[in-house]
Write a protein that holds these residues in place. Structure first.
Motif, PDB file in Angstrom:
ATOM      1  N   TYR A   1      -5.944  -7.623 -15.547  1.00  0.00           N
ATOM      2  CA  TYR A   1      -5.687  -7.632 -14.110  1.00  0.00           C
ATOM      3  C   TYR A   1      -5.697  -6.217 -13.546  1.00  0.00           C
ATOM      4  N   ALA A   2      -5.239  -5.243 -14.324  1.00  0.00           N
ATOM      5  CA  ALA A   2      -5.303  -3.852 -13.860  1.00  0.00           C
ATOM      6  C   ALA A   2      -6.754  -3.439 -13.637  1.00  0.00           C
ATOM      7  N   ARG A   3      -7.640  -3.830 -14.539  1.00  0.00           N
ATOM      8  CA  ARG A   3      -9.059  -3.503 -14.363  1.00  0.00           C
ATOM      9  C   ARG A   3      -9.648  -4.279 -13.182  1.00  0.00           C
ATOM     10  N   GLU A   4      -9.296  -5.554 -13.077  1.00  0.00           N
ATOM     11  CA  GLU A   4      -9.852  -6.379 -12.005  1.00  0.00           C
ATOM     12  C   GLU A   4      -9.460  -5.854 -10.623  1.00  0.00           C
ATOM     13  N   THR A   5      -8.210  -5.428 -10.471  1.00  0.00           N
ATOM     14  CA  THR A   5      -7.729  -5.014  -9.147  1.00  0.00           C
ATOM     15  C   THR A   5      -8.296  -3.671  -8.703  1.00  0.00           C
ATOM     16  N   THR A   6      -8.933  -2.949  -9.593  1.00  0.00           N
ATOM     17  CA  THR A   6      -9.624  -1.717  -9.183  1.00  0.00           C
ATOM     18  C   THR A   6     -11.126  -1.937  -9.038  1.00  0.00           C
ATOM     19  N   SER A   7     -11.593  -3.156  -9.304  1.00  0.00           N
ATOM     20  CA  SER A   7     -13.041  -3.393  -9.373  1.00  0.00           C
ATOM     21  C   SER A   7     -13.638  -3.905  -8.076  1.00  0.00           C
ATOM     22  N   SER A   8     -12.905  -4.746  -7.334  1.00  0.00           N
ATOM     23  CA  SER A   8     -13.501  -5.349  -6.143  1.00  0.00           C
ATOM     24  C   SER A   8     -12.416  -5.908  -5.239  1.00  0.00           C
ATOM     25  N   TRP A   9     -12.824  -6.198  -4.004  1.00  0.00           N
ATOM     26  CA  TRP A   9     -11.909  -6.782  -3.029  1.00  0.00           C
ATOM     27  C   TRP A   9     -11.414  -8.142  -3.477  1.00  0.00           C
TER      28      TRP A   9
ATOM     29  N   ARG B   1      -5.447   6.101  -8.315  1.00  0.00           N
ATOM     30  CA  ARG B   1      -4.271   6.531  -9.070  1.00  0.00           C
ATOM     31  C   ARG B   1      -4.589   6.870 -10.519  1.00  0.00           C
ATOM     32  N   GLY B   2      -5.790   6.523 -10.969  1.00  0.00           N
ATOM     33  CA  GLY B   2      -6.219   6.916 -12.318  1.00  0.00           C
ATOM     34  C   GLY B   2      -5.275   6.426 -13.405  1.00  0.00           C
ATOM     35  N   GLU B   3      -4.841   7.336 -14.276  1.00  0.00           N
ATOM     36  CA  GLU B   3      -3.999   6.971 -15.415  1.00  0.00           C
ATOM     37  C   GLU B   3      -2.573   6.623 -15.009  1.00  0.00           C
ATOM     38  N   ASP B   4      -2.233   6.860 -13.761  1.00  0.00           N
ATOM     39  CA  ASP B   4      -0.901   6.476 -13.292  1.00  0.00           C
ATOM     40  C   ASP B   4      -0.815   5.004 -12.941  1.00  0.00           C
ATOM     41  N   TYR B   5      -1.905   4.269 -13.139  1.00  0.00           N
ATOM     42  CA  TYR B   5      -1.917   2.814 -12.927  1.00  0.00           C
ATOM     43  C   TYR B   5      -2.353   2.152 -14.222  1.00  0.00           C
ATOM     44  N   LEU B   6      -1.521   1.287 -14.776  1.00  0.00           N
ATOM     45  CA  LEU B   6      -1.821   0.662 -16.060  1.00  0.00           C
ATOM     46  C   LEU B   6      -1.335  -0.774 -16.083  1.00  0.00           C
ATOM     47  N   GLY B   7      -1.735  -1.503 -17.109  1.00  0.00           N
ATOM     48  CA  GLY B   7      -1.328  -2.893 -17.275  1.00  0.00           C
ATOM     49  C   GLY B   7      -0.446  -3.081 -18.491  1.00  0.00           C
ATOM     50  N   ILE B   8       0.596  -3.884 -18.338  1.00  0.00           N
ATOM     51  CA  ILE B   8       1.472  -4.276 -19.444  1.00  0.00           C
ATOM     52  C   ILE B   8       1.625  -5.788 -19.375  1.00  0.00           C
TER      53      ILE B   8
ATOM     54  N   LEU C   1      -6.915  -3.113  -1.589  1.00  0.00           N
ATOM     55  CA  LEU C   1      -6.196  -1.988  -2.201  1.00  0.00           C
ATOM     56  C   LEU C   1      -6.902  -1.439  -3.427  1.00  0.00           C
ATOM     57  N   GLU C   2      -8.117  -1.937  -3.717  1.00  0.00           N
ATOM     58  CA  GLU C   2      -8.808  -1.503  -4.935  1.00  0.00           C
ATOM     59  C   GLU C   2      -9.074  -0.007  -4.923  1.00  0.00           C
ATOM     60  N   GLY C   3      -9.359   0.567  -3.751  1.00  0.00           N
ATOM     61  CA  GLY C   3      -9.604   2.010  -3.684  1.00  0.00           C
ATOM     62  C   GLY C   3      -8.345   2.814  -3.937  1.00  0.00           C
ATOM     63  N   VAL C   4      -7.231   2.370  -3.352  1.00  0.00           N
ATOM     64  CA  VAL C   4      -5.948   3.047  -3.574  1.00  0.00           C
ATOM     65  C   VAL C   4      -5.578   2.998  -5.052  1.00  0.00           C
ATOM     66  N   LEU C   5      -5.731   1.829  -5.659  1.00  0.00           N
ATOM     67  CA  LEU C   5      -5.328   1.671  -7.062  1.00  0.00           C
ATOM     68  C   LEU C   5      -6.246   2.443  -8.001  1.00  0.00           C
ATOM     69  N   SER C   6      -7.550   2.394  -7.769  1.00  0.00           N
ATOM     70  CA  SER C   6      -8.452   3.141  -8.650  1.00  0.00           C
ATOM     71  C   SER C   6      -8.222   4.636  -8.506  1.00  0.00           C
TER      72      SER C   6
ATOM     73  N   LYS D   1       0.837  -1.200   0.000  1.00  0.00           N
ATOM     74  CA  LYS D   1       0.000   0.000   0.000  1.00  0.00           C
ATOM     75  C   LYS D   1       0.875   1.254   0.000  1.00  0.00           C
ATOM     76  N   GLY D   2       1.915   1.268   0.839  1.00  0.00           N
ATOM     77  CA  GLY D   2       2.806   2.426   0.870  1.00  0.00           C
ATOM     78  C   GLY D   2       3.430   2.703  -0.478  1.00  0.00           C
ATOM     79  N   GLY D   3       3.879   1.649  -1.146  1.00  0.00           N
ATOM     80  CA  GLY D   3       4.456   1.830  -2.473  1.00  0.00           C
ATOM     81  C   GLY D   3       3.444   2.359  -3.468  1.00  0.00           C
ATOM     82  N   CYS D   4       2.189   1.878  -3.367  1.00  0.00           N
ATOM     83  CA  CYS D   4       1.144   2.335  -4.291  1.00  0.00           C
ATOM     84  C   CYS D   4       0.793   3.802  -4.068  1.00  0.00           C
ATOM     85  N   VAL D   5       0.929   4.284  -2.829  1.00  0.00           N
ATOM     86  CA  VAL D   5       0.655   5.683  -2.543  1.00  0.00           C
ATOM     87  C   VAL D   5       1.783   6.580  -3.037  1.00  0.00           C
ATOM     88  N   TYR D   6       3.033   6.156  -2.825  1.00  0.00           N
ATOM     89  CA  TYR D   6       4.167   7.038  -3.069  1.00  0.00           C
ATOM     90  C   TYR D   6       4.816   6.903  -4.443  1.00  0.00           C
TER      91      TYR D   6
END
Length: 497
Positions: free
Chosen positions: A233-241, A254-261, A247-252, A217-222
């Motif tokens: 998986y990027a979409r799934e991890t922002t969709s539900s517990w 981040r908006g465009e700063d969170y993506l999948g490759i 961490l779905e709330g933290v990740l969602s 969580k700390g890494g996802c914030v900073y």
């Protein structure tokens, strides 16, 4: 900004030096591809006791002086060794702290079969040791690329405690999430021991998570940017517990700063034409000459003790950690039904005692059709991948998965649940509606869905020409790291521009 991004890639496991899961495969292959793509890249990882310093030609670093690392009231000495990724000129720095890494096992005690009690200190301290290395060499990098919770405190330290350090203030950070299910949760007191500011672990702080300290969580914030290993998986991890594990709330957020490759695969190591393990058996094969694949199947059956008559039936291969995430407990509920469709089954892996016992019981009940080996040897994994007709993956969730990509390269048709990277890399084959597919996909996490997919696969296998076309279509696909590395290069450039 330099024209060529300069990157320090930080990971707790790197193949071939130390491997527990897919993180090691990614960490051993992606930096090579990035180097070929024009990135100036170096690695940092722990020096575990299992790493043979002589075999890998490691030497004491001349550019990184030993440093004392403070953890609470104690100080531990970190020294640094240097080597290279095999068959490349990519430098690797090894953090040597015998108190933390001079023991058997990477994350777990192999004797007690449970996680090391001090993993929070071990990998929090590892981040501090890399930070000390950056204090000496930070001007040589533009980006610190941290991987998973074991390196996730690096973005925290670089912003919360070292923001104005002259060698560090210019650094940008990327955090890659290989599996959000592993977050590094430890007592809040660890934050004080590692020298983190108190506001980071107070209620609603960047690292506080339901009364514990959460490294990921700390890494996802900073972190300046975050990515994970597939678009789905990027979409799934922002969709539900179910996928985000809190961490779905933290990740969602981040908006465009969170993506999948989507991950690539090391198709130098996993290539049926050049596979050294197959060469030793004189069974290499290619897309246009599949004859020796049947010989791989015969040898595999012999190694696993299946009877000669089993060769006439299609064989399902499983090579996996037999953990809850992988969902094989659900498969075991219908395994007899699947074998009754006239399949064989070969299983290679280790994991939960309950799942191992389920497969052991299956092999005892159906010795003519099912065989298991609760171990992991690379040569046997390659043989199962080459000798199987189908490869089965039934996960509850799967961030990316690499085995389905390896299977395609070996002409072994994947049967997978549509989640995470499996949905992004396996297209369903439907002779009537989607004849351009290359695997069999099911959506529901249920035994009925698995049986339905296997019924479809069995029907296609009965037509040898159709099956061969399906095999060759999968072998034609390009899931090499070259494609993924271009996206990472673009991401690095966006960070430092």
């Amino acid at each position: 900004m330099t024209e060529t991004p300069r990157v320090l890639f930080v990971s707790s496991e790197v193949s071939p030096f130390a491997k527990v899961g897919g993180l090691a495969d990614v960490s051993g292959a992606l930096p090579k591809a990035l180097s070929k793509a024009g990135v100036s890249i170096e690695l940092a990882m722990p020096l575990y006791r299992s790493i043979d310093r002589e075999k890998w030609d490691l030497r004491i670093s001349e550019s990184c002086r030993p440093r004392m690392i403070r953890v609470g009231p104690r100080f531990v000495l970190a020294t640094y060794w240097e080597g290279h990724l095999p068959n490349s000129d990519v430098p690797v720095f090894f953090v040597d702290v015998p108190e933390w890494f001079g023991r058997d096992g990477v994350y777990d005690d192999p004797h007690e079969k449970r996680a090391w009690w001090d993993n929070g200190e071990r990998f929090g301290g590892f981040c501090l040791a890399v930070l000390a290395m950056l204090e000496q060499r930070g001007d040589r990098y533009d980006v610190v690329h941290a991987n998973d919770y074991q390196a996730a405190l690096l973005p925290v330290f670089l912003r919360a405690t070292h923001l104005y350090h002259p060698n560090l203030r210019h650094l940008k950070t990327l955090l890659t999430l290989h599996n959000v299910g592993y977050q590094g949760q430890f007592p809040l007191a660890l934050g004080e021991a590692l020298g983190l500011p108190p506001w980071t672990t107070e209620p609603y702080g960047a690292l506080e998570f339901f009364g514990s300290l959460n490294m990921l969580k700390g890494g996802c914030v900073y972190a300046d940017k975050i990515n994970t290993v597939s678009e789905t998986y990027a979409r799934e991890t922002t969709s539900s517990w179910i996928f985000g594990f809190g961490l779905e709330g933290v990740l969602s957020g981040r908006g465009e700063d969170y993506l999948g490759i989507v991950n690539g695969a090391d198709l130098e190591r996993w290539n049926p034409l050049n596979d050294p393990f197959l060469k030793a058996l004189d069974t290499t094969f290619s897309r246009d000459d599949l004859g020796k694949k049947f010989e791989c199947k015969r040898i595999m059956h012999e190694r696993f003790g299946l009877p000669p008559e089993a060769l006439e039936r299609p064989t399902i291969g499983i090579v996996s950690r037999l953990e809850y995430q992988k969902g094989y407990d659900m498969f075991l509920e219908v395994a007899d039904n699947v074998l009754d469709l006239d399949f064989n089954l070969v299983v290679l892996g280790l994991g939960r005692p309950e799942t191992e016992e389920g497969f052991r019981s299956l092999s005892w009940r159906r010795p003519d059709r099912a065989a298991v080996a609760f171990e992991f040897f690379p040569e046997l994994a390659h043989l199962v991948m080459a000798g199987s007709d189908l490869f089965l993956m039934t996960p509850r969730y799967e961030p990316c998965g690499l085995n389905q990509i390896y299977a395609l390269a070996y002409g072994t048709v994947p049967v997978v649940r549509a989640t995470g990277g499996l949905a992004d890399t396996v297209k369903d084959y439907d002779a009537a509606n989607a004849p351009d597919g290359w695997g069999f996909v099911f959506h529901d996490f249920s035994g009925e869905a698995i049986v339905w997919a296997m019924q479809r696969a069995r029907g296609v296998f009965a037509n040898s020409d159709e099956w061969r076309n399906l095999m060759q279509r999968g072998m034609d696909l390009d899931f090499s790291w070259d494609r993924a590395s271009r996206r990472y290069l673009s991401l690095y450039r966006s960070l430092v521009s």
